[in-house]
Design a protein around this motif. Sequence first.
Motif, mmCIF file in Angstrom:
data_model
loop_
_atom_site.group_PDB
_atom_site.id
_atom_site.type_symbol
_atom_site.label_atom_id
_atom_site.label_comp_id
_atom_site.label_asym_id
_atom_site.label_seq_id
_atom_site.Cartn_x
_atom_site.Cartn_y
_atom_site.Cartn_z
ATOM 1 N N ALA A 28 0.697 -1.300 -0.227
ATOM 2 C CA ALA A 28 -0.117 0.391 -0.065
ATOM 3 C C ALA A 28 0.561 1.233 0.219
ATOM 4 O O ALA A 28 0.913 2.007 0.869
ATOM 5 C CB ALA A 28 -1.120 -0.130 1.308
ATOM 6 N N THR A 29 1.593 2.176 -0.949
ATOM 7 C CA THR A 29 2.131 2.805 -1.452
ATOM 8 C C THR A 29 2.201 3.787 -2.117
ATOM 9 O O THR A 29 1.705 5.133 -2.104
ATOM 10 C CB THR A 29 4.108 2.677 -1.221
ATOM 11 O OG1 THR A 29 4.201 1.318 -2.428
ATOM 12 C CG2 THR A 29 4.259 1.302 -0.546
ATOM 13 N N VAL A 30 1.489 3.359 -3.367
ATOM 14 C CA VAL A 30 1.209 4.041 -4.494
ATOM 15 C C VAL A 30 -0.203 4.493 -4.428
ATOM 16 O O VAL A 30 -0.741 5.135 -4.348
ATOM 17 C CB VAL A 30 1.531 3.630 -6.450
ATOM 18 C CG1 VAL A 30 3.061 3.190 -6.142
ATOM 19 C CG2 VAL A 30 0.259 2.810 -6.167
ATOM 20 N N SER A 31 -0.832 3.966 -3.709
ATOM 21 C CA SER A 31 -2.693 3.930 -3.084
ATOM 22 C C SER A 31 -2.334 4.935 -2.062
ATOM 23 O O SER A 31 -3.791 5.018 -1.191
ATOM 24 C CB SER A 31 -3.128 2.566 -3.175
ATOM 25 O OG SER A 31 -2.437 1.920 -2.595
ATOM 26 N N SER A 32 -1.349 4.646 -1.110
ATOM 27 C CA SER A 32 -1.569 5.692 -0.009
ATOM 28 C C SER A 32 -2.062 6.928 0.187
ATOM 29 O O SER A 32 -2.026 7.556 -0.632
ATOM 30 C CB SER A 32 -0.040 5.496 0.393
ATOM 31 O OG SER A 32 0.854 6.046 0.090
ATOM 32 N N ALA A 33 -1.899 7.203 1.864
ATOM 33 C CA ALA A 33 -3.097 8.411 1.726
ATOM 34 C C ALA A 33 -1.781 9.649 1.891
ATOM 35 O O ALA A 33 -2.464 10.708 1.369
ATOM 36 C CB ALA A 33 -3.680 8.510 3.493
ATOM 37 N N ALA A 34 -0.644 9.306 2.253
ATOM 38 C CA ALA A 34 1.170 10.116 1.753
ATOM 39 C C ALA A 34 0.957 10.122 -0.178
ATOM 40 O O ALA A 34 0.813 11.573 -0.033
ATOM 41 C CB ALA A 34 1.814 9.663 2.277
ATOM 42 N N THR A 35 0.930 9.387 -0.568
ATOM 43 C CA THR A 35 0.759 9.678 -1.968
ATOM 44 C C THR A 35 -0.209 10.670 -2.117
ATOM 45 O O THR A 35 -0.730 11.576 -3.150
ATOM 46 C CB THR A 35 0.690 8.082 -3.006
ATOM 47 O OG1 THR A 35 1.740 7.747 -2.675
ATOM 48 C CG2 THR A 35 0.290 8.436 -4.143
ATOM 49 N N MET A 36 -1.935 10.260 -2.372
ATOM 50 C CA MET A 36 -2.557 10.732 -2.751
ATOM 51 C C MET A 36 -2.479 12.668 -2.107
ATOM 52 O O MET A 36 -2.780 13.033 -2.402
ATOM 53 C CB MET A 36 -3.996 10.537 -2.018
ATOM 54 C CG MET A 36 -5.246 11.780 -2.171
ATOM 55 S SD MET A 36 -5.864 11.615 -4.260
ATOM 56 C CE MET A 36 -5.670 9.358 -4.524
#
Length: 161
Positions: A149-157
């Motif tokens: 859950a890296t590219v779809s993480s809250a941080a990415t968003m």
Amino acid sequence: MTIAIGDALPSATFKEKTADGPVETTTDALFKGKRVVLFAVPGAFTPTCSLNHLPGYLENRDTILGKGVDDIAVIAVNDWHVMGAWAQSSGGLGKIHFLADWNAAFTKALGLDADLSGGGLGIRSKRYSMLVEDGVVKSLNVEENPGQATVSSAATMIEQL
């Protein structure tokens, strides 16, 4: 065909647990005239979903909403009982929408379904996040590995907002 940036979301109906019991919610009700962050998980209560993906969105809820987002929703190919129990146990009930795509109709229409039968899960959703503005996909982040859950993480968003 997989949904892409610039595409409109397909019409669908979800079930969601509320304080008054289950309610049906449509894509129009959720997304029309709004800016919404939607993220999907392969399954409620599964390790990466419960320990990594969902907590990031709950912990960063105010930051995300502070960037002009009207709402946040998580979706999984689970029934509304499971999604409601997950909302309750995670502390997310009433903070974000926990949408049940019980028959994977929406997930399949997006082209983001995955056969996880090898892991005992059956047909599920790929892990992704997207920003939707007035029903149109503005950003889309699909994980290559359902255990990440890296590219779809809250941080990415948050970076994309």
